[in-house]
Design an enzyme around this catalytic site. Structure first.
Site, PDB file in Angstrom:
ATOM      1  N   TYR A 147       0.944  -0.950  -0.168  1.00 54.25           N
ATOM      2  CA  TYR A 147      -0.120   0.057   0.235  1.00 54.25           C
ATOM      3  C   TYR A 147       0.752   1.564  -0.033  1.00 54.25           C
ATOM      4  CZ  TYR A 147      -4.260  -2.136   0.861  1.00 54.25           C
ATOM      5  OH  TYR A 147      -5.781  -2.630   0.455  1.00 54.25           O
ATOM      6  N   LYS A 201       3.531 -15.153   2.499  1.00 52.18           N
ATOM      7  CA  LYS A 201       4.028 -16.431   0.823  1.00 52.18           C
ATOM      8  C   LYS A 201       5.395 -16.649   1.362  1.00 52.18           C
ATOM      9  CE  LYS A 201       2.735 -17.853  -3.019  1.00 52.18           C
ATOM     10  NZ  LYS A 201       1.632 -19.126  -3.021  1.00 52.18           N
ATOM     11  N   ASP A 261     -12.116  -9.768   4.216  1.00 50.83           N
ATOM     12  CA  ASP A 261     -13.411  -9.631   3.387  1.00 50.83           C
ATOM     13  C   ASP A 261     -13.560 -11.005   3.007  1.00 50.83           C
ATOM     14  OD1 ASP A 261     -13.263  -6.698   2.982  1.00 50.83           O
ATOM     15  OD2 ASP A 261     -13.440  -7.119   1.255  1.00 50.83           O
TER      16      ASP A 261
HETATM   17  C1  IPM Z   1     -10.274  -1.429   3.872  1.00 46.08           C
HETATM   18  C2  IPM Z   1     -10.780  -1.290   2.722  1.00 46.08           C
HETATM   19  C3  IPM Z   1      -9.701  -0.207   1.895  1.00 46.08           C
HETATM   20  C4  IPM Z   1      -7.889  -0.914   2.309  1.00 46.08           C
HETATM   21  C5  IPM Z   1      -9.666   0.473   0.813  1.00 46.08           C
HETATM   22  C6  IPM Z   1     -11.219   1.353   0.897  1.00 46.08           C
HETATM   23  C7  IPM Z   1      -8.005   1.408   0.621  1.00 46.08           C
HETATM   24  O1  IPM Z   1     -10.927  -2.102   1.354  1.00 46.08           O
HETATM   25  O2  IPM Z   1     -10.260  -0.496   4.922  1.00 46.08           O
HETATM   26  O3  IPM Z   1     -10.067  -2.926   3.745  1.00 46.08           O
HETATM   27  O4  IPM Z   1      -7.873  -1.113   1.074  1.00 46.08           O
HETATM   28  O5  IPM Z   1      -7.962  -0.846   3.329  1.00 46.08           O
HETATM   29 MG    MG Z   2     -10.658  -4.069   2.608  1.00 46.38          MG
END
Ligand code: IPM
Ligand code: MG
Length: 373
Positions: A147, A201, A261
């Site tokens: 990121y 990984k 997720d």
């Molecule tokens: C999360 C979201 C964020 C991320 C996005 C909106 C930038 O998906 O908090 O999981 O990828 O961290």
């Molecule tokens: Mg996310």
């Protein structure tokens, strides 16, 4: 009884943000009536709301408010229809959310995933795979990895007479970055079922090898916690096959984004998943950032359809981790449990096959939870 005054910056953002934030504040007001605390809640625009109000996804005044607060209660930002109309550096995800994470050094992201018994029907897995219940804490590193690693760019390159684009993201971790998030995960495991699964990984990535080495070294400080290592692809599969094997899952930034997720889907709905983002602890109070893990859901925004539970449970995490108010946190969690047991269901967790459940709106769900505090 004298009461502590705690300053909360409430940044509702876009899409369903404002309507779920309204319910969360309603619940905090109910907490004030039962516990010796006063919340000084100040709302400020962020995301597209910030751009519309002050020309920036994170307006200066909003950032200043955050700095002057004890913690941030965040809604969600970004609107897929509007995002492409401005340069990527100015879009809400990068200019507000990622910027706040970095600015406040919020390296530890905690995402508790729990499937309440009453919502077993909302879990996509067959009942026999749900065992005695799914209860996982995803600990995600939040300020490193792909990121934020540099270089991060898209450039035009020419090779063999052809011109095309090349995009570069860089995955980079240092020993101290891995150590501090590992400590958070091991400490969390000590308060739970004392099992930690570290995701990497290491069969392909340099980052994975370092991650595994450092986590193994840190584990020596926590002899009561059982450590296991798992490759991320297998981790994704094991979540589907046998989610009950997991207690704490420790992940680097990107893997944690994806697996949290996936894990959230097991808990019935992304609308149920709160999160806490924490930095270094200073004194008794830990500055924190609390947000639902789901997005802005523009398709259902403003229609009283969104599930406010993730936002409300984020308040519980705030009380626990930033304000040391564990009893009040438990009161919120219990009130959510009661509202669900009483049959209140927003659309995302509703099933016509349930005989004692009824479909309710965002506001009605918030009312039911506030009444249960
Ligand atoms: C999360 C979201 C964020 C991320 C996005 C909106 C930038 O998906 O908090 O999981 O990828 O961290
Ligand atoms: Mg996310």
């Amino acid at each position: 009884m004298s009461s502590t005054v705690l300053k909360i910056a409430a940044l509702a953002g876009d899409g369903i943000g404002p309507e779920v934030m309204r319910e969360a504040i309603k619940v905090l007001r109910a907490v004030e009536k039962k516990f010796p605390v006063q919340f000084q809640i100040t709302e400020a625009p962020v995301g597209w709301a910030g751009i519309d109000a002050a020309g920036k996804a994170l307006p200066d005044a909003t950032l200043a408010l955050c700095k002057a607060s004890d913690s941030i209660l965040f809604g969600s930002v970004g609107l897929p229809d509007r995002d492409p109309t401005i340069p990527k550096e100015e879009r809400p995800e990068r200019a507000a959310l990622l910027r706040i994470r970095k600015e406040f050094g919020l390296f530890a992201n905690l995402r508790p995933v729990q499937l309440p018994k009453a919502l077993a029907h909302a879990c996509p897995l067959r009942p026999e795979r749900q065992g005695d219940g799914i209860d996982i804490l995803v600990v995600r590193e939040l300020t490193g990895g792909m990121y934020f690693g540099q270089p991060k760019k898209t450039e035009e390159v020419s090779e063999a007479g052809k011109t095309f684009h090349r995009a570069t993201d860089t995955m980079v971790y240092t020993t101290p970055e891995i150590e501090r998030i590992a400590h958070v995960a091991f400490k969390a495991a000590q308060f739970r079922r004392k099992k930690l699964t570290s995701i990497d990984k290491a069969n392909v990535l340099e980052n994975g090898i370092l991650w595994r080495d450092v986590v193994t070294k840190i584990s020596k400080n926590y002899p009561d916690v059982t450590l296991e290592h798992m490759f991320v692809d297998n981790g994704a599969m094991q979540l589907m096959l046998k989610p009950t094997q997991f207690d704490v899952m420790l992940c680097e930034n990107m893997f944690g984004d994806i697996l949290s997720d996936e894990a959230a889907a097991l808990a019935g709905s992304l609308g149920m998943l709160p999160s806490a983002s924490l930095g270094a602890t200073a004194g008794e109070k830990t500055f924190g950032f609390y947000e639902p893990a789901g997005g802005t859901a523009p398709d259902i925004a403003g229609k009283n359809l969104a599930n406010p539970i993730a936002q409300i449970l984020s308040c519980a995490l705030m009380l626990r981790y930033s304000f040391g108010m564990n009893e009040a946190a438990k009161a919120i969690e219990a009130a959510v449990g009661k509202a669900i047991e009483a049959g209140n269901r927003t659309g995302d967790i509703f099933s016509a096959s349930e005989t004692n459940a009824r479909r309710v709106g965002t506001k009605e769900m918030g009312d039911a939870i506030a009444a249960g505090i």
